[in-house]
Motif scaffolding. Structure first.
Motif, PDB file in Angstrom:
ATOM      1  N   TYR A 277     -20.486   0.050  34.711  1.00 36.94           N
ATOM      2  CA  TYR A 277     -20.597  -0.177  33.264  1.00 36.94           C
ATOM      3  C   TYR A 277     -20.878   1.169  32.615  1.00 36.94           C
ATOM      4  CZ  TYR A 277     -22.494  -1.121  28.690  1.00 36.94           C
ATOM      5  OH  TYR A 277     -22.732  -1.073  27.336  1.00 36.94           O
ATOM      6  N   GLU A 278     -19.918   1.634  31.813  1.00 36.11           N
ATOM      7  CA  GLU A 278     -20.050   2.939  31.176  1.00 36.11           C
ATOM      8  C   GLU A 278     -19.785   2.794  29.680  1.00 36.11           C
ATOM      9  OE1 GLU A 278     -19.530   6.326  34.192  1.00 36.11           O
ATOM     10  OE2 GLU A 278     -17.602   5.926  33.284  1.00 36.11           O
ATOM     11  N   PRO A 279     -20.844   2.623  28.882  1.00 37.48           N
ATOM     12  CA  PRO A 279     -20.615   2.580  27.439  1.00 37.48           C
ATOM     13  C   PRO A 279     -20.014   3.914  26.992  1.00 37.48           C
ATOM     14  CG  PRO A 279     -22.985   2.645  27.962  1.00 37.48           C
ATOM     15  CD  PRO A 279     -22.258   2.548  29.252  1.00 37.48           C
ATOM     16  N   VAL A 280     -18.884   3.857  26.311  1.00 41.14           N
ATOM     17  CA  VAL A 280     -18.140   5.083  25.994  1.00 41.14           C
ATOM     18  C   VAL A 280     -18.999   6.031  25.157  1.00 41.14           C
ATOM     19  CG1 VAL A 280     -16.045   5.973  24.878  1.00 41.14           C
ATOM     20  CG2 VAL A 280     -15.958   3.814  26.134  1.00 41.14           C
ATOM     21  N   TRP A 281     -19.842   5.460  24.307  1.00 39.60           N
ATOM     22  CA  TRP A 281     -20.692   6.272  23.427  1.00 39.60           C
ATOM     23  C   TRP A 281     -21.787   7.013  24.194  1.00 39.60           C
ATOM     24  CZ3 TRP A 281     -25.606   4.270  23.830  1.00 39.60           C
ATOM     25  CH2 TRP A 281     -25.692   2.938  24.260  1.00 39.60           C
ATOM     26  N   ALA A 282     -21.963   6.692  25.448  1.00 36.05           N
ATOM     27  CA  ALA A 282     -23.015   7.351  26.245  1.00 36.05           C
ATOM     28  C   ALA A 282     -22.441   8.370  27.224  1.00 36.05           C
ATOM     29  CB  ALA A 282     -23.825   6.300  27.005  1.00 36.05           C
ATOM     30  N   ILE A 283     -21.107   8.452  27.315  1.00 32.27           N
ATOM     31  CA  ILE A 283     -20.500   9.335  28.319  1.00 32.27           C
ATOM     32  C   ILE A 283     -20.415  10.757  27.792  1.00 32.27           C
ATOM     33  CG2 ILE A 283     -18.444   9.810  29.697  1.00 32.27           C
ATOM     34  CD1 ILE A 283     -17.889   6.847  29.772  1.00 32.27           C
ATOM     35  N   GLY A 284     -21.109  11.655  28.457  1.00 34.77           N
ATOM     36  CA  GLY A 284     -21.059  13.076  28.112  1.00 34.77           C
ATOM     37  C   GLY A 284     -21.674  13.406  26.766  1.00 34.77           C
ATOM     38  N   THR A 285     -22.412  12.471  26.191  1.00 41.22           N
ATOM     39  CA  THR A 285     -22.958  12.683  24.849  1.00 41.22           C
ATOM     40  C   THR A 285     -24.440  13.009  24.870  1.00 41.22           C
ATOM     41  OG1 THR A 285     -23.475  10.330  24.698  1.00 41.22           O
ATOM     42  CG2 THR A 285     -21.341  11.027  23.806  1.00 41.22           C
ATOM     43  N   GLY A 286     -25.084  12.794  26.014  1.00 43.56           N
ATOM     44  CA  GLY A 286     -26.534  12.959  26.082  1.00 43.56           C
ATOM     45  C   GLY A 286     -27.264  11.713  25.590  1.00 43.56           C
ATOM     46  N   LYS A 287     -26.515  10.736  25.039  1.00 40.99           N
ATOM     47  CA  LYS A 287     -27.117   9.465  24.582  1.00 40.99           C
ATOM     48  C   LYS A 287     -27.018   8.464  25.720  1.00 40.99           C
ATOM     49  CE  LYS A 287     -25.529   9.384  19.837  1.00 40.99           C
ATOM     50  NZ  LYS A 287     -24.466   8.795  19.043  1.00 40.99           N
ATOM     51  N   THR A 288     -28.140   8.098  26.292  1.00 44.48           N
ATOM     52  CA  THR A 288     -28.103   7.121  27.383  1.00 44.48           C
ATOM     53  C   THR A 288     -28.401   5.741  26.803  1.00 44.48           C
ATOM     54  OG1 THR A 288     -29.216   8.834  28.611  1.00 44.48           O
ATOM     55  CG2 THR A 288     -28.969   6.738  29.722  1.00 44.48           C
ATOM     56  N   ALA A 289     -27.778   4.721  27.337  1.00 43.93           N
ATOM     57  CA  ALA A 289     -28.201   3.367  26.972  1.00 43.93           C
ATOM     58  C   ALA A 289     -29.637   3.209  27.462  1.00 43.93           C
ATOM     59  CB  ALA A 289     -27.295   2.347  27.666  1.00 43.93           C
ATOM     60  N   THR A 290     -30.447   2.461  26.751  1.00 49.39           N
ATOM     61  CA  THR A 290     -31.797   2.217  27.262  1.00 49.39           C
ATOM     62  C   THR A 290     -31.658   1.348  28.510  1.00 49.39           C
ATOM     63  OG1 THR A 290     -32.093   0.166  26.040  1.00 49.39           O
ATOM     64  CG2 THR A 290     -32.774   2.209  24.913  1.00 49.39           C
ATOM     65  N   PRO A 291     -32.656   1.373  29.386  1.00 46.44           N
ATOM     66  CA  PRO A 291     -32.568   0.514  30.569  1.00 46.44           C
ATOM     67  C   PRO A 291     -32.346  -0.940  30.178  1.00 46.44           C
ATOM     68  CG  PRO A 291     -34.346   2.101  30.832  1.00 46.44           C
ATOM     69  CD  PRO A 291     -33.840   2.263  29.426  1.00 46.44           C
ATOM     70  N   GLU A 292     -32.937  -1.377  29.070  1.00 48.25           N
ATOM     71  CA  GLU A 292     -32.796  -2.778  28.647  1.00 48.25           C
ATOM     72  C   GLU A 292     -31.372  -3.049  28.146  1.00 48.25           C
ATOM     73  OE1 GLU A 292     -35.312  -0.706  27.712  1.00 48.25           O
ATOM     74  OE2 GLU A 292     -36.819  -1.593  29.039  1.00 48.25           O
TER      75      GLU A 292
ATOM     76  N   GLY B 189     -23.127   4.138  34.140  1.00 42.76           N
ATOM     77  CA  GLY B 189     -22.725   5.517  33.881  1.00 42.76           C
ATOM     78  C   GLY B 189     -22.834   5.828  32.404  1.00 42.76           C
ATOM     79  N   GLY B 190     -23.289   7.033  32.108  1.00 46.39           N
ATOM     80  CA  GLY B 190     -23.423   7.458  30.707  1.00 46.39           C
ATOM     81  C   GLY B 190     -24.672   8.293  30.563  1.00 46.39           C
ATOM     82  N   SER B 191     -24.490   9.634  30.752  1.00 42.97           N
ATOM     83  CA  SER B 191     -25.591  10.585  30.586  1.00 42.97           C
ATOM     84  C   SER B 191     -26.791  10.281  31.492  1.00 42.97           C
ATOM     85  CB  SER B 191     -26.007  10.677  29.116  1.00 42.97           C
ATOM     86  OG  SER B 191     -24.919  11.142  28.328  1.00 42.97           O
ATOM     87  N   VAL B 192     -26.507   9.833  32.721  1.00 40.63           N
ATOM     88  CA  VAL B 192     -27.598   9.664  33.695  1.00 40.63           C
ATOM     89  C   VAL B 192     -28.008  11.056  34.181  1.00 40.63           C
ATOM     90  CG1 VAL B 192     -28.310   8.694  35.916  1.00 40.63           C
ATOM     91  CG2 VAL B 192     -26.717   7.430  34.464  1.00 40.63           C
ATOM     92  N   LYS B 193     -29.308  11.270  34.239  1.00 43.59           N
ATOM     93  CA  LYS B 193     -29.867  12.534  34.715  1.00 43.59           C
ATOM     94  C   LYS B 193     -31.046  12.201  35.621  1.00 43.59           C
ATOM     95  CE  LYS B 193     -30.286  13.901  29.880  1.00 43.59           C
ATOM     96  NZ  LYS B 193     -29.739  12.699  29.437  1.00 43.59           N
TER      97      LYS B 193
END
Ligand code: PEP
Length: 253
Positions: free
Chosen positions: A166-181, A210-214
């Motif tokens: 599951y990769e929200p497009v708005w979170a990919i490479g943007t530094g914006k991560t979906a919250t865990p919830e 996936g999406g700005s995981v660090k």
């Protein structure tokens, strides 16, 4: 108990020197981590180089895409058989960049998923909504449409040995991560949709985020019940970050 899964998607990055430097640092770090399946997905032209650097370790080799056709007159294509022959065990299908920039439709992604499986590769199926889709309340509708295309083409049982990312497009490479919830809600939705077709498969399928995981946010994301690991872009290019993310996944019980 689902084995945690972390894949590094290098996207169109790297060269022979930087790949060697990265893997020289990363391979010994990954060797010290157990309880997680790790996969490196470099560009096609570096598959052999990466295989020579990770070969013999627990880390597997994956590709970022494949051609929907079998070997033949398809200039520029790379077939599932060629990936298998090159030492790949995994392949990403339907990454949002392929969908948005290369015009890949749900039907094409489902076809790629099917040919990957037929060749004995584990497909890592990417699904996810754009920001506009999330803001208009269409997240579940979009993710379900992407998922159903594959289940209709291949059957729900085909997901048993696959991975859904599951990769929200708005979170990919943007530094914006979906919250865990936020991520957990969509992961639970995906598992529920698979369960509607086959409850046993739903219990087994790995659904990764996936999406700005660090390293700094991996542990909180992976602590959620339906998050079984991650598909990592930018942080996969930094040995210490990728290893720390794998460690965070391995620590989840
Ligand atoms: C990706 O490439 O699939 C991805 C999630 O990228 P990033 O981690 O950089 O957001």
């Amino acid at each position: 108990m689902r084995v945690k899964f972390v894949a590094g998607n290098w996207k169109m990055n790297g060269n022979r020197a930087s790949n060697e430097a990265l893997l020289t640092d990363l391979v010994p770090l990954l060797a010290g981590i157990s309880g997680v399946e790790s996969v490196i997905c470099p560009p096609f032209v570096y598959l052999q180089q990466v295989l020579s650097l990770i070969g013999g370790t627990k880390t597997a080799l994956g590709a970022q895409d494949l051609c929907q056709f079998g070997n033949g007159a398809y200039t520029g294509g790379v077939s599932a058989a060629m990936l298998k022959d090159s030492g790949c065990s995994h392949v990403i299908v339907g990454h949002s960049e392929r969908r948005a920039l290369f015009g890949e439709t749900d039907a094409l992604v489902a076809e790629k998923f099917a040919v990957a499986r037929e060749a004995g590769l584990v497909p890592v199926l990417c699904v996810g909504e754009t920001l506009a889709e999330r803001e208009s309340g269409a997240t579940e509708k979009v993710v379900d449409r992407q998922l159903q295309a594959v289940m209709q083409r291949c059957g729900a049982a085909a997901l048993r040995d696959a991975v859904v990312a599951y990769e929200p497009v708005w979170a990919i490479g943007t530094g914006k991560t979906a919250t865990p919830e936020q991520a957990q809600a969509v992961h639970a939705f995906i598992r529920g949709r698979v369960a509607a077709a086959d409850a046993a498969v739903a219990a087994e399928v790995r659904i990764v985020y996936g999406g700005s995981v660090k390293a700094a946010n991996a542990e909180q994301l992976f602590a959620m019940a339906d998050i079984d690991g991650g598909l990592i872009g930018g942080a996969a290019l930094v040995a210490g970050e990728f290893a720390a993310i794998c460690r965070a996944a391995a620590q989840k019980h």
